[in-house]
Design a protein around this motif. Structure first.
Motif, PDB file in Angstrom:
ATOM      1  N   HIS A  61       0.869  -1.195   0.000  1.00 28.98           N
ATOM      2  CA  HIS A  61       0.000   0.000   0.000  1.00 28.98           C
ATOM      3  C   HIS A  61       0.896   1.231   0.000  1.00 28.98           C
ATOM      4  N   TYR A 155     -12.471  -3.235   9.253  1.00 32.39           N
ATOM      5  CA  TYR A 155     -12.541  -1.778   9.116  1.00 32.39           C
ATOM      6  C   TYR A 155     -13.999  -1.319   8.949  1.00 32.39           C
ATOM      7  N   HIS A 183      -9.177  -9.620   2.868  1.00 34.38           N
ATOM      8  CA  HIS A 183      -8.605  -9.384   4.197  1.00 34.38           C
ATOM      9  C   HIS A 183      -9.632  -9.991   5.137  1.00 34.38           C
ATOM     10  N   SER A 289      -2.902  -4.990  11.050  1.00 37.68           N
ATOM     11  CA  SER A 289      -3.987  -5.970  11.131  1.00 37.68           C
ATOM     12  C   SER A 289      -3.911  -6.944   9.965  1.00 37.68           C
ATOM     13  N   ASP A 316       2.615  -6.478   2.829  1.00 41.80           N
ATOM     14  CA  ASP A 316       1.558  -5.543   3.226  1.00 41.80           C
ATOM     15  C   ASP A 316       2.216  -4.195   3.549  1.00 41.80           C
ATOM     16  N   ASN A 337      -3.078   1.609  11.156  1.00 46.02           N
ATOM     17  CA  ASN A 337      -2.665   0.205  11.017  1.00 46.02           C
ATOM     18  C   ASN A 337      -1.724   0.046   9.843  1.00 46.02           C
TER      19      ASN A 337
HETATM   20  O1  URP Z   1      -2.630  -3.059   9.045  1.00 50.48           O
HETATM   21  C1  URP Z   1      -2.647  -3.149   7.838  1.00 50.48           C
HETATM   22  N1  URP Z   1      -2.543  -4.341   7.313  1.00 50.48           N
HETATM   23  N2  URP Z   1      -2.748  -2.034   7.079  1.00 50.48           N
HETATM   24  C2  URP Z   1      -2.907  -1.958   5.710  1.00 50.48           C
HETATM   25  C3  URP Z   1      -4.282  -2.238   5.265  1.00 50.48           C
HETATM   26  C4  URP Z   1      -4.592  -3.709   5.306  1.00 50.48           C
HETATM   27  O2  URP Z   1      -5.399  -4.134   6.115  1.00 50.48           O
HETATM   28  O3  URP Z   1      -4.047  -4.496   4.539  1.00 50.48           O
END
Ligand code: URP
Ligand code: ZN
Ligand code: ZN
Length: 496
Positions: A61, A155, A183, A289, A316, A337
């Protein structure tokens, strides 16, 4: 510019052999013994080293707007850090806000990614549903090289996809020949547990894993897999962190379902003790997460990778610096997160996977590159050392020793989850489409040199699934044709 990689051992997911590799015009042109150096070509001395497909990180991301802030590594810095560690391609995520036009979000992410220094592609998240979303999924598959759609089952109140969205999106995906990814965490449960834990007076980062126990993940993984089974769509569960989700995947795979699982380098190597550290910055830096788990889960994840029930490794990569994490100083629910790792995935997995004997070198190539290329339908262009493939290559020095640290990494973040870890084996040279972009510990990258990689749909999935559904149908409606008395007798036997 032509490059001859000379004197190394080529390692692919299938085999290892001594060979030179000639790269020309961004592609692998020739593989063989004693290839002569073409006029004007540069040479990379790979003596004593391994020549492997560049890593593919199928889960990143970059510059993600998330939880009131924006991830600190953007497409330029994040892909550059990847190249420094031998990762030559990422698959990032377009994540529309609920009610946001999906094509608008997609175009926004494409624009952000133009500065990438390595190749990239996008999964597109389905965060809401109406007929325009369905139409946009079709446009993305047919005109924009998207073959995977992501669903955040967590989320709540933000980007969470409920079961209705899953059913609609999965149904459309199978029609289009796309794969769905999830996810897997039960967002309603997480929400309720967060409230409960906060109300109990637990406000620090230690509350984060308490609000997301493994059962929450296992339930969601199993639910998504079973919905996918009913609808006949292939499914990929991202960042499996625990035994419960691995079991859901393993069970379904044993039943013949097309299910894939990803594991993060971080989940394999970092345990949940980090959340009990009294230093807020340290503990918050590890808030992601699903959370890091206890060592018994880590052991299971390694077994999942070794047995082939988990096929890919990712990071991630979603970095937030200490001042960003500080948003949750008084309330763990507000800590953004995400953690990093794109620069270190290849070396920590080599060190803890290959050097320990858990993985063979060929299995290592499979789980760091080739399997992702196959699952997301870009093989053999990516994830292979073969004539005609993109010359995305990492030359790997198995003797190099380094200590991982935020002080020396290229990631644009002020901590490193692998801080202080000494690893043996790392990238000496990285080639991105035939250009040397990392050598002698230095990056030589060009802003915008990365290219968007189209991923065609899986034409065969839809047909295969239809056939399978046709075979399964008679079993599902099979009736007990025996005389009533016999059937009843059987029933009572079962009861007892
Ligand atoms: O905590 C995380 N993994 N953040 C990025 C968004 C996701 O859930 O993949
Ligand atoms: Zn996630
Ligand atoms: Zn993610």
């Amino acid at each position: 510019m032509n490059i001859l990689i000379k004197g190394g051992t080529v390692v692919t997911a299938e085999r290892s052999w001594r060979a030179d590799v000639l790269c020309a015009d961004g592609k692998i042109q020739e593989i063989g013994s004693d290839i002569e150096l073409p006029k004007g070509a540069d040479i990379v001395d790979a003596g004593g080293q391994y020549v492997m497909p560049g890593g593919i990180d199928p889960h990143t991301h970059m510059q993600l707007p998330f939880m009131g802030t924006v991830a600190s590594d953007d497409f330029e810095t994040g892909t550059a850090a990847g190249l420094a560690g031998g990762t030559t391609m990422i698959i990032d995520f377009v994540i529309p806000n609920p009610q946001q036009n999906v094509m608008e979000a997609y175009n926004q992410w494409r624009e952000w990614a133009e500065k990438s220094v390595a190749d990239y592609s996008f999964h597109v998240a389905i965060t809401w549903w109406d007929e325009t979303v369905s139409a946009d999924m079709e446009t993305l598959v047919k005109e924009h090289g998207v073959n995977s759609f992501k669903h955040f089952m967590a989320y709540k109140g933000a980007i969470m996809a409920d079961d209705e969205i899953l059913v609609n999106s999965f149904s459309k995906a199978i029609e289009l020949g796309a794969i769905v990814t999830c996810h897997a965490e039960n967002g309603d449960l997480v929400y309720a547990l967060q409230q409960k834990i906060y109300d109990m007076g637990i406000t620090g980062p230690e509350g984060h894993p308490l609000s997301r126990p493994p059962e929450v993940e296992g339930e969601a993984a199993n639910r998504a897999i079973r919905i996918a089974e009913v609808l006949g769509v292939p499914i990929y569960i991202v960042h499996n962190s625990c035994r419960q989700s691995l079991e859901a995947i393993t069970r379904a795979r044993n039943e013949g379902q097309r299910v894939y699982g990803e594991v993060l380098a971080g989940h394999l190597l970092i345990d949940d003790s980090v959340y009990r550290n009294k230093d807020f910055d340290f503990a918050a830096a590890h808030v992601m997460s699903p959370p890091f788990r206890s060592p018994d889960h880590q052991k299971e994840l390694w077994h999942g990778l070794q047995s082939g029930n988990l096929q890919t490794t990712a990071t991630d990569h979603c970095c937030f610096c200490a001042p960003q994490k500080a948003a949750g100083k008084d309330d763990f629910r507000l800590i953004p997160n995400g953690t990093g790792g794109i620069e270190n995935r290849m070396e920590v997995l080599w060190h803890h996977g290959v050097s320990t004997g858990r993985l063979t070198m060929n299995e290592y190539v499979a789980v760091t590159s080739t399997n992702a290329a196959k699952i997301f339908n870009i093989f053999p262009r990516k994830g292979s050392i073969s004539v005609g493939a993109d010359a995305d290559i990492v030359v790997w020095d198995p003797e190099a020793i380094k200590t991982i640290s935020a002080k020396t990494h290229h990631q644009n973040v002020d901590y490193n989850i692998f801080e202080g870890m000494e690893v043996k084996g790392s990238a000496s040279n990285t080639l991105s489409r035939g250009k040397i972009v990392f050598a002698d510990g230095k990056l030589n990258v060009e802003r915008g040199a990365g290219r968007y990689v189209d991923r065609p749909p899986f034409a065969t999935y839809y047909d295969a699934m239809k056939k399978r559904a046709a075979v399964k149908q008679p079993t599902a409606v099979k009736r007990d044709t025996r005389p009533k008395r016999v059937a009843m007798k059987k029933k009572s036997v079962i009861k007892r």
